[in-house]
Write a protein that holds these residues in place. Structure first.
Motif, PDB file in Angstrom:
ATOM      1  N   LEU B  37       0.843  -1.210   0.000  1.00  0.00           N
ATOM      2  CA  LEU B  37       0.000   0.000   0.000  1.00  0.00           C
ATOM      3  C   LEU B  37       0.871   1.250   0.000  1.00  0.00           C
ATOM      4  CD1 LEU B  37      -3.267   0.440   1.888  1.00  0.00           C
ATOM      5  CD2 LEU B  37      -1.601   2.252   2.049  1.00  0.00           C
ATOM      6  N   GLU B  40       2.489   2.451  -3.302  1.00  0.00           N
ATOM      7  CA  GLU B  40       1.614   3.094  -4.295  1.00  0.00           C
ATOM      8  C   GLU B  40       1.490   4.600  -4.068  1.00  0.00           C
ATOM      9  OE1 GLU B  40       0.036   1.415  -6.961  1.00  0.00           O
ATOM     10  OE2 GLU B  40       1.439  -0.135  -6.286  1.00  0.00           O
ATOM     11  N   GLU B  43       2.451   7.147  -6.615  1.00  0.00           N
ATOM     12  CA  GLU B  43       1.676   7.235  -7.853  1.00  0.00           C
ATOM     13  C   GLU B  43       0.496   8.187  -7.733  1.00  0.00           C
ATOM     14  OE1 GLU B  43       2.936   5.682 -10.456  1.00  0.00           O
ATOM     15  OE2 GLU B  43       4.473   4.997  -9.039  1.00  0.00           O
ATOM     16  N   THR B  44       0.257   8.681  -6.539  1.00  0.00           N
ATOM     17  CA  THR B  44      -0.923   9.542  -6.348  1.00  0.00           C
ATOM     18  C   THR B  44      -0.741  10.849  -7.106  1.00  0.00           C
ATOM     19  OG1 THR B  44       0.062  10.318  -4.308  1.00  0.00           O
ATOM     20  CG2 THR B  44      -1.591   8.606  -4.105  1.00  0.00           C
ATOM     21  N   GLU B  49      -5.157  13.347  -2.894  1.00  0.00           N
ATOM     22  CA  GLU B  49      -5.114  11.907  -3.161  1.00  0.00           C
ATOM     23  C   GLU B  49      -4.128  11.210  -2.217  1.00  0.00           C
ATOM     24  OE1 GLU B  49      -6.283   9.412  -5.555  1.00  0.00           O
ATOM     25  OE2 GLU B  49      -7.959  10.784  -5.306  1.00  0.00           O
ATOM     26  N   LYS B  52      -5.693  10.959   1.108  1.00  0.00           N
ATOM     27  CA  LYS B  52      -6.767   9.963   1.098  1.00  0.00           C
ATOM     28  C   LYS B  52      -6.174   8.543   1.134  1.00  0.00           C
ATOM     29  CE  LYS B  52     -10.478   8.933  -1.901  1.00  0.00           C
ATOM     30  NZ  LYS B  52     -11.055   9.228  -3.198  1.00  0.00           N
ATOM     31  N   TRP B  53      -5.119   8.361   0.319  1.00  0.00           N
ATOM     32  CA  TRP B  53      -4.474   7.046   0.251  1.00  0.00           C
ATOM     33  C   TRP B  53      -3.849   6.674   1.611  1.00  0.00           C
ATOM     34  CZ3 TRP B  53      -5.043   3.500  -3.369  1.00  0.00           C
ATOM     35  CH2 TRP B  53      -4.192   2.381  -3.371  1.00  0.00           C
ATOM     36  N   GLY B  56      -6.479   5.711   4.134  1.00  0.00           N
ATOM     37  CA  GLY B  56      -6.866   4.303   3.911  1.00  0.00           C
ATOM     38  C   GLY B  56      -5.819   3.367   4.493  1.00  0.00           C
ATOM     39  N   GLY B  57      -4.538   3.756   4.326  1.00  0.00           N
ATOM     40  CA  GLY B  57      -3.440   2.950   4.868  1.00  0.00           C
ATOM     41  C   GLY B  57      -3.513   2.843   6.377  1.00  0.00           C
ATOM     42  N   MET B  59      -6.189   3.158   8.158  1.00  0.00           N
ATOM     43  CA  MET B  59      -7.342   2.302   8.482  1.00  0.00           C
ATOM     44  C   MET B  59      -6.948   0.825   8.393  1.00  0.00           C
ATOM     45  SD  MET B  59      -9.825   4.277   9.188  1.00  0.00           S
ATOM     46  CE  MET B  59     -11.285   3.285   9.091  1.00  0.00           C
TER      47      MET B  59
END
Lengths: 103, 560
Positions: B37, B40, B43-44, B49, B52-53, B56-57, B59
């Motif tokens: 995760l 990546e 690449e955002t 972004e 947000k990414w 999520g990580g 979480m």
């Protein structure tokens, strides 16, 4: 050998995205972009699919120096058939419908 | 173009740093997914972004940690997810129960003991080990009550704290505040026990009380006790007092005048009933208060001094004897009747055992002397009446003796048996909690040391971690169940109007609880402890001998 289970709407969306280019490896971020599923939901689905042996994974060496290797995913041969069946059954039950994929 | 190639705003840098931290602490078994995760993130497309990414990580990280913790909890204490605490011979030696089981059992036991009933049981048993003395926490609770009462101008609570606190200066201030708010509470001037001698009742308080309640003997008796000098206190120092000793006592004119007023006062009221009602009302309102705190004030209520009353009765009787010798039998009869009448008034006006005993004792002395007087006068009928009165008083004394009534005796015995159970289960619960904690902590904190220890040293912590929590739970339930009769005694006392029967039930329950602590902390503690040690060592010796004998027989029966 994989195991078949009851699938959620988000899992069906991920399977649908993976079936768009069945043999090709895909990155997590691009899957997230194409399915609009955030990373916090996407990765648990990928982890679960891998545990069920539906998903094949591999590491890809970074093309740009200094960056970490990236993880790639694709559905296994048997899982592709099962995924199609599950998606078809879900559509018939009107439980799920496919999203518009990017070209 | 990815954000990696752009100038990164602070928020994106923070998001990357946060995800980096999460990856470093990611649980071992699925750290690869954290790395996947995190890889990546380059690449955002935008800072949003990236954020947000990363979110999520985080979480996913939280989920992984929780899942990992849950897996860890499902293992026995001392083991790790990677597989640990294996014995030197490769044999696994771990507790049988999982950490979840241990935690749930300990939590249920803690919950039971944290219920109001559980807290009351713990407070009571703990107080019995401190001989029902007020603890520091009780003193703090009293201070909180006083502060709240002062704010709310609650005179009765202030009076309660004034009568219960162990701090004489604080009591003085609070007494004045309570009476200033509610003059009806003036009786508290005469209700606080002022011993030891360095905390005498204030003269102005007693003067105000005498003015407010002039027909009551008690304010005069309290003042007489406060002013009595050594001439009065030392009357019995040389055995039976002689004429000269009485003359010395009689020369204390202030004491004599106050005692005369007390003996001639038409009423006797030591304000115990009012004190009791005040306490009961407060306890019903503040149910969480420890009963030691609630009752300590009541039990140290000021009663007139027995010695003082006896001394004055003896002075009067001595005067009557002198009058009899002088042939003035009417005066002798009048003096003795005066003493007897005071005793009867006191017995009628008192609500406690101790006051009744004092009153009867005074009355008995007067009647005994009266019988002698009538006998010397040849008044047989009057002598018989006086003797009968003495017998009646003796029979009343018998009635108050512990164990006189078989029902009372039975009740006291029952409370003693129940107290043994309460203390036994309480001690077992304390041992169990210490054993469980010791076992679990040894396994969790020093797994490698335990791993490399001798078999017996590895087995003991495992055994403690396995059976400690369950024993605690069982002991806690048994402790609470066995405490129920005591709780009912408290409840009845709290709900009832004052009656000797209720007080006796409460006292029986409390003395019962003192039984075991007295063996351990009382004057004969050393004897009890050495007896226990001797019995325990003898039992151990017997066990070792029996085991040796059994092994020897087995060896003989199965030759190699």
């Amino acid at each position: 050998m994989g195991v078949r289970i009851r699938l959620s709407k988000q899992t069906l969306t991920v399977l649908d995205a993976l079936l768009t280019r069945p043999g090709q490896w895909q990155h997590g971020y691009s899957l997230s972009q194409s399915t609009s599923i955030p990373s916090g939901t996407l990765y648990p689905i990928l982890m679960r699919l891998e545990k069920l042996q539906w998903l094949e994974t591999r590491w890809e060496e970074a093309k740009t120096p200094g960056r970490p290797p990236r993880h790639l995913y694709r559905l296994s041969g048997t899982a592709r058939e099962w995924a199609r069946e599950e998606i078809h059954a879900a559509q018939e039950r009107r439980f799920w419908k496919p999203a518009e994929h990017e070209a | 173009m990815s954000v990696a190639n752009q100038e990164r705003p602070a928020v994106a840098r923070f998001a990357r740093w946060l995800l980096g931290c999460a990856v470093r602490h990611w649980p071992e078994e699925n750290r690869a997914w954290g790395l996947a995760l995190a890889a990546e993130i380059d690449e955002t497309w935008s800072a949003f972004e990236t954020l947000k990414w990363s979110f999520g990580g985080i979480m996913l990280f939280s989920r992984s940690v929780l899942s990992s913790v849950w897996k860890w909890m499902k293992l026995p204490a001392g083991s790790s997810l990677s597989g640990g605490a294996v014995g030197p011979e490769g044999s696994s030696l771990l507790p049988k129960r999982s950490r979840v089981f241990t935690a749930v059992v300990l939590a249920v036991a803690a919950l039971l003991l944290a219920l109001p009933e559980g807290r009351e049981a713990i407070r009571t048993v703990r107080a019995s080990w401190q001989e029902y003395g007020q603890s520091d926490s009780d003193a703090r609770t009293l201070e909180k009550l006083a502060a709240r009462a002062k704010k709310e101008k609650d005179a009765s609570t202030l009076a309660f704290v004034a009568l219960s606190t162990g701090d004489p200066k604080r009591a003085e201030v609070l007494t004045d505040q309570a009476v200033a708010l509610d003059p009806e509470l003036i009786w508290i001037y005469g209700a606080r026990n002022h011993w030891p001698k360095n905390d005498p009742p204030r003269q102005d308080w007693l003067a105000r009380l005498q003015a407010a309640d002039p027909d009551n003997a008690v304010p005069y008796l309290l003042e007489a006790h406060a002013v009595a000098g050594p001439r009065v206190h030392n009357l019995y120092d040389h055995g039976t007092p002689k004429d000269a000793d009485f003359e010395v006592a009689e020369s204390d004119s202030k004491w004599m005048a106050l005692m005369e007023r007390a003996y001639s006062a038409p009423r006797y009221d030591s304000y115990f009933q009012r004190h009791y009602q005040l306490t009961r009302t407060l306890w019903n309102r503040e149910k969480s208060l420890s009963f030691v705190l609630v009752l300590s004030g009541l039990w140290s209520h000021a009663f007139p001094s027995l010695l003082n009353l006896r001394t004055f009765a003896d002075v009067k009787i001595h005067e009557a004897q002198k009058a009899r010798t002088a042939g003035d039998w009417k005066r002798a009869e009048s003096l003795l009747a005066e003493v007897d009448a005071f005793g009867m008034r006191m017995a009628a006006g008192s609500g406690t055992k101790i006051e009744k005993v004092i009153a009867w004792s005074v009355s008995r002395r007067a009647n005994k002397e009266m019988a002698v007087l009538y006998s010397s006068l040849g008044k047989t009928e009057d002598e018989r009446r006086a003797t009968l009165r003495v017998e009646q008083i003796d029979s009343s004394f018998q009635g108050l003796r512990p164990g006189h009534d078989s029902a009372d005796h039975e009740r006291a015995q029952t409370f003693q048996r129940e107290a043994l159970l309460v203390q036994g289960f309480g001690i077992l619960a304390v041992i169990a909690v210490l054993a469980a904690l010791a076992g679990v902590l040894m396994l969790e904190l020093w797994p490698s040391r335990i791993r490399n220890a001798q078999t017996i040293s590895r087995r003991v912590p495992c055994w403690l971690a396995d059976y400690g929590p369950t024993t605690l739970l069982v002991a806690s339930v048994a402790f609470l169940m066995s405490f129920l009769p005591f709780q009912r005694a408290f409840e009845e006392y709290r709900a009832s109007n004052y009656a000797l029967l209720n007080e006796e039930r409460l006292l029986d329950s409390m003395w019962g609880l003192l039984e075991i602590p007295q063996y351990v902390t009382g004057v004969n503690a050393a004897v009890s402890i050495w007896t226990f040690v001797t019995v325990a060592l003898s039992a151990l010796l017997l066990f070792v001998l029996a085991r040796g004998f059994y092994r020897m027989r087995r060896t003989v029966a199965k030759p190699a």
